[in-house]
Each structure stands twice: as C-alpha cells, then as structure tokens.
Design an enzyme around this catalytic site. Structure first.
Site, PDB file in Angstrom:
ATOM      1  N   GLY B  18       0.823  -1.213   0.000  1.00 44.35           N
ATOM      2  CA  GLY B  18       0.000   0.000   0.000  1.00 44.35           C
ATOM      3  C   GLY B  18       0.857   1.263   0.000  1.00 44.35           C
ATOM      4  O   GLY B  18       2.084   1.198   0.170  1.00 44.35           O
ATOM      5  N   LYS B  43      -0.216 -10.923  -3.545  1.00 48.96           N
ATOM      6  CA  LYS B  43       0.944 -10.265  -4.147  1.00 48.96           C
ATOM      7  C   LYS B  43       2.264 -10.949  -3.783  1.00 48.96           C
ATOM      8  O   LYS B  43       3.338 -10.363  -3.913  1.00 48.96           O
ATOM      9  CB  LYS B  43       0.974  -8.781  -3.764  1.00 48.96           C
ATOM     10  N   GLU B 209      -3.411  12.548  27.576  1.00 54.14           N
ATOM     11  CA  GLU B 209      -4.410  13.483  27.093  1.00 54.14           C
ATOM     12  C   GLU B 209      -5.722  13.219  27.827  1.00 54.14           C
ATOM     13  O   GLU B 209      -5.814  12.300  28.640  1.00 54.14           O
ATOM     14  CB  GLU B 209      -4.584  13.369  25.580  1.00 54.14           C
ATOM     15  N   HIS B 247     -10.068  11.497  18.791  1.00 54.60           N
ATOM     16  CA  HIS B 247      -9.910  10.111  19.173  1.00 54.60           C
ATOM     17  C   HIS B 247     -11.192   9.651  19.832  1.00 54.60           C
ATOM     18  O   HIS B 247     -11.764  10.361  20.627  1.00 54.60           O
ATOM     19  CB  HIS B 247      -8.794   9.938  20.212  1.00 54.60           C
TER      20      HIS B 247
END
Lengths: 378, 296
Positions: B18, B43, B209, B247
């Site tokens: 990606g 892949k 946080e 978030h």
C-alpha cells in the site's frame, strides 16, 4: 456517534427488546394529538444528546389533556446544556413496580465488553456508584462470544437484578438480545435506565440510550440515517470530510495533524494569552483535499483573525499539506494571515513549496503560537 | 539497551504494497531496521524496496524468522490481518492503522493476548529505539540515542516532545506511541514496568491526554513501584467538556478524565507535569536534581 432516545427505541423495536410505544413530535399541536392517541397520562421527554435532562426540566408527566400542549411548548423552548430541544418523545406513562439499571458497554479500562447492572435504578445511578460501589454488578463477556451468548449464561446476573424468576428470565432474554444488537450494529453502549417491571408484571425498557461506533460506519450505511437528523452544526458536517472539527469562540483558527497535538496546540495558544477558534484535526493520512475542507470550515467562522497550521509529519507528509494550502488559497479568498509550522516527514519539500508566498513560517510550535497570538490581538 | 525492539528485531510489514506501507518500509530500512519481509494477500512473489512479499503471515514468518509485525492494512481489513498475526509465532505486533471498529480491535486484542503476543496500538505511530530500529512511522531524524524512555497516547504530539528532548540534548532509549483508541494493546501501566526494569533507561516521559483513567492508573503505579524519574505532559486543558476531540478515546467524562484533574493527580503522585511541550526537557533535568513541581 450519539443517537436520540427515539432512534434507540426504534432499534429496540427492530431487535425485539420490549419497550414503550412512543410518538415523536416537534410541535405542541402534534404533542396534544399524540397524547390523545396514546391515552393519558403521558410522559413528555426532550430529545437531546445530554444526560440529566430530567433534572433540567426536560421530562414531565402530564395527566390532563389541556396541559399537554403548554407543557410541550415549555420543553420545546428549553436549551439543555447548550443544546436546543427540537423534538419530544411522547410515551404512555407506565406503572412502575420496580426499576433497575442495565447496560452493555466497552469498558476501556479493562478492555472488556461488560454488562453493568444495579438493582437500584433511576436518575441517581451515578451517585449510587460513588457511595455504594458494591451495588454495581459486572458481567464480563469475551468479545468473540458476544453473538452466541445464551439466556442460561445471563440468568444468574439477571436474577441479582430482578430476583423474581419470571422477571429474571425476561431480563436474561433482553440481555441476549442486547448482546446480539451490540455486535451486529457495532454499538459502544446500550443503556437501559430504567429497566422496569410494569403494572402487568412485564419487564421492559422505559428509556434507551445507544452509542454507535463511528469507525464501523463503513459497514453500517443504515446508521447514517440516524446522523442525518442531528446534522445541525459544523461538528457533524466535518466528519463526512474525514476531519474532526469542534467550533470554539476564539480568534485563532487552528489546523493540526493528530488529535493530541491539536489539543496541545490549542493549550499553548491559550497559554500565551490567545484564544483558539476551533479544534481541527486533519487526520493521520496525507490527503491535500482534507486541508482544503479544513480551510472551508475555518473560513466560515468570521471571528477568525489568523490561521495557525501546526504540522508535525509522520504518516502525514508536509509537502502534501502545503499542496492543500496552496489549493485552498486558489479556491477561497483567504484574507487572514497564515502562520505555518512544518516539521517531520518531507519538511524540506514542504518548505520549498512555501517559498515566495506571504505565509509566515515559524521554526517551532512555541514561536508559531506566539506569532499567531500576536496577530490575533490586532 | 532498549525495550521491545532493538538492532536484532526482525520485522515483517503487513500491507507492504500500500501507499503508506511501502513509503514507511523505505523509511524503516533507511533507519537500519531489519525489515525481512512483507505481506499482501495475492501479491506474494513481488518485492517492495528489495523486501520479499508473501501472501500470508505464516509464510513470511517461516521464510524469514521474523519475530515482529507492523500492520498498515486498511481499517476494514485490519481485524483479519491481526487475527492472522495471532496465529504466527511472533512476539510483538504493532498496528499503525487508524479507524478500526472498536469491536474488531477488541476481538484482535483478545486473540493476540491469548497467544502471549504483545500488541502496540492500533491507531499509533509505533516505536523507535534510537540508533537501533524503528517499527512504525515516527520520523527518524527527531531521535537521539540516550537514556530517557518516552511513552505516549498521542502520535504527532510525541514527535513534538521527542524533538524538544533531542534539541535539549536528552537522548532516548525507546519511544513508544501506544495509540488513542478505546481499545489498545498496551497501556502506560503495561509499559512503565519495562522501562523500570531496563538498566539503560534512567527516566521516562509520559505523554497523556483527556479521556480515560490511564494517567491516573500510571500515577498510582509510579507512587507504589517506580524508582526512576518520570515527568509528564497532558494535552487537552482547553478541550470543552463532553466534546469528541478526534480520538474515540478522548471523551471528557467524569471529573477524573479532564486534563486538569489528571495533571493534579500526576503532580500529587510526585510526577512533574510540563505546561507546554517545550518545557519537558527542563523539567526532566530539574526532576533528576530532585525538584518535583513545574513551578520549581
């Protein structure tokens, strides 16, 4: 994503969790009509996305027909914790023999899906949790077992909530259905407060609170229907652009990559005596269109005197952000000064693209914040 | 020394073909990380940045002897990628992907935990042991080798503070971004003991946080069981209560969850808390001399 009580109850109906028959209205006239249809007494409940609406006067029982419209008008005129009341739920007033608390949620502290119950239900549940934590019952369920939960597994917990065997059996059935709905609809919370035993001895949900997981919207396009009703502010609009935006009332428009750094940027602006106009996280991907969308949101706010971009690239590449800014300046008439701080992935490439523009380049977060605050004051 | 990753860590990249997977594979290789393989279903047989690509995690691990996986797989396929990793003999899985449905993250977390595999993330920047290896997306140049551990719930705010540590001459042993989602594989409380036990870590910077109780739990752990210096920063003092700030984890709920309350409890436990990110290095130097308050 928060949904309204009436929307949560529509999910209860769909899944077969017994609840009251309600009618949603948005005017006093409709309220009077609904009360006539349901038969008095009725309960009028404000539909707003906050707790404590009962204490704020948003829930009233009405017994006389002539009182319905005036009471509805009064509640529709309320603003509860900054949210205007736009819709009312009209419900038949149930006879309550017993009321308990029951919820199913993701306990992030314990990293578990857990049923929470309390035999003392009602408005004071948070007080009860504080004063008598031993009354709060827990029943943890492994996430992969959630869809296959059985009535027998739920019965011991249900019996502690409602000891009568018939009530307990019904409550266990409700728990099984809650678990199925939780996993099928990607809920973060299903809360029934109160779960009651009514006059006829049946167990049913008198109230319904449901939170849906925003991250799972890609596999639940039907959940967007709930969101349409509540899209009445920039907050909701921004989510559709993959941006996270919260309007505030200051002068300094902030655009930052990452929620933590965005909050820290607002904090530092405030620390230096400025006032942030918004919280805006352009996210962890590197899409210039998000920057353009962010400018559109910030420029819509006429209080904004300066825009402060703080980008510390990791997965976001600084040059992609600058391309977005240049694109936004072509699309929109940007008259306010822009202070920009670039660091991290592709910082040099980003700076090169800024050469020859009138944007103010800051060497650090602190310097950028000081500069933005200084401009914002003029 | 360092914790969790070093120069001997052998890494596979899930989602290597990606845009982000291949870009950051190149960056990790440049940093000196031993990226030994990649996985993208369908892949197998290709190469990305000279790294062989396999169809499955099992094949990649069998062929390369990898002990760590870093996941860049898009959110809607991330659960299957993580469950596949759980079936392989790995020690550590680092999930960078953001936006994974919470129930998917929980199912994957429970599966990895049952196999004794440590998960960092999801929705995190990964980790870097400066001079040795980086597994994830932190910009390599902000680091400097040293003896301070960094553990953070944020991504870019971590870079901000790490860069200011480096500018202040303070090197790092290992820097970890644990992610800001409601369900994450490793929390402060899971990682602080590793720093405490690491003979080459002298001090720790904890970056928190609003939302949750993790900082408070960490403060209690520090007070009870840590001998090393810890300083902190908590973002979200200006966050209005009850607003979602990006978030899923960052919801201000009860009193305990505001930034102000967290700062108060960290300081009460003896952990100095910086008021702005650039104050962290100074605070760390002061704390090592025995000062425990920001005002010192």
């Amino acid at each position: 994503m928060k949904i309204h009580e009436y929307q949560a109850k529509s999910l209860f109906w769909e899944y077969g969790i017994p609840t009251t028959t309600d009618i949603v209205v948005s005017s006093p006239e409709e309220a009077a009509q609904a009360a006539e249809t349901l038969g008095l007494p009725v309960v009028l409940k404000a539909q707003v996305h906050v707790g404590g609406r009962g204490k704020a006067g948003g829930v009233k029982v009405v017994s006389k027909p002539e009182d319905v419209a005036p009471t509805a008008e009064a509640i529709l005129g309320l603003t509860i914790k900054d949210l205007p009341v736009r819709k009312l739920l009209i419900a038949s007033a149930a006879e309550i023999r017993k009321e308990v608390y029951l919820s199913l949620l993701i306990d992030r502290g314990a990293s578990k899906v857990v049923f929470i119950g309390c035999a003392d239900g009602g408005v004071e549940i948070e007080e009860t949790a504080k004063k008598s934590p031993e009354k709060i019952l827990r029943f943890e369920v492994a996430s992969k077992s959630l869809g296959g939960l059985t009535r027998e597994e739920c019965l011991p917990f249900a019996t502690r909530l409602l000891p009568d065997p018939k009530n307990a059996d019904e409550a266990a059935g409700i728990m099984v259905t809650m678990a199925r709905m939780f996993i099928e609809r990607d809920c973060s919370l299903i809360e029934i407060n109160p779960l009651i035993v009514d006059g006829s001895g049946s167990v049913l949900a008198l109230d319904a609170k449901v939170l849906l997981d925003d991250n799972a919207l890609f596999r639940h396009p039907e959940n967007l229907e709930f969101a349409k009703v509540e899209t009445d502010g920039e907050d909701a609009k921004s989510n559709s652009n993959g941006l996270s935006f919260v309007q505030l009332d200051g002068q300094i428009g902030c655009m930052v990559n990452g929620a933590g750094l965005a909050m820290a940027t607002m904090d530092i602006v405030k620390h230096f005596g400025g006032s942030p106009a918004n919280f805006l996280d352009v996210g962890g991907s590197s899409d210039p269109r998000k920057v353009v969308g962010g400018f559109q949101l910030i420029l819509a706010d006429k209080n904004v005197k300066v825009i402060f971009l703080n980008i510390f690239g990791g997965i976001t590449r600084c040059d992609d952000i600058v391309k977005g800014i240049l694109e936004a300046r072509e699309q929109f008439d940007v008259t306010v000064p822009i202070v920009i701080r670039l660091a991290g992935t592709n910082e040099e490439e980003g700076r090169r693209l800024l050469q020859g523009t009138d944007m103010i380049i800051a060497q650090s977060l602190e310097q950028g914040a000081r500069k933005a605050v200084e401009i914002g004051k003029n | 020394m360092s914790i969790l990753i070093d120069q001997d860590t052998r890494v596979i990249v899930q989602g290597i073909t990606g845009r982000d997977g291949s870009f950051h594979t190149e960056r990790m290789l440049e940093y000196g990380t031993k990226i030994v393989g990649g996985v993208t279903p369908g892949k197998g047989g290709q190469e990305v940045q000279g790294v062989p690509v396999f169809d499955t995690v099992a094949e990649a691990v069998a062929a390369t002897g990898a002990n760590t996986s870093v996941v860049f797989v898009p959110a809607r396929f991330a659960k299957d990628a993580l469950l596949e990793a759980a079936e392989a003999p790995l020690k550590l899985v680092v999930c960078i992907t953001e936006g994974i449905p919470t129930l998917d993250a929980l199912i994957a977390y429970e599966a990895l935990k049952a196999k004794g595999i440590r998960l960092i993330g999801p929705n995190c920047p990964g980790l870097t042991s400066p001079g040795k290896a980086k597994v994830g997306i932190m910009p390599g140049h902000i680091h400097k080798e040293g003896r301070t551990g960094v553990v953070s719930r944020s991504g870019t705010l971590t870079y901000e503070i790490v860069a200011s540590l480096t500018a202040g001459g303070i090197g790092q042993s290992t820097c970890i971004g644990i992610g800001g989602d409601p369900i994450i594989g490793s929390r402060f409380i899971d990682l602080l003991p590793l720093f405490e036990a690491d003979p080459e870590t002298d001090s720790v910077v904890l970056i928190g946080e609003i939302g949750g109780q993790d900082e408070v739990v960490a403060a209690n752990y520090y007070q009870r069981s840590m001998s090393k210096t810890v300083v902190a920063f908590v973002a979200g003092l200006t966050a209005p209560p009850g607003k979602r700030m990006g978030h899923a984890g960052a919801l201000v709920g009860g009193e305990d969850e505001t930034a102000a309350s967290k700062i108060e409890k960290l300081e009460a436990a003896g952990i100095p808390v910086a008021r702005i990110p650039s104050e962290v290095p100074k605070l760390l130097s002061l704390a090592k001399m025995g000062y425990t308050h920001a005002s010192a």
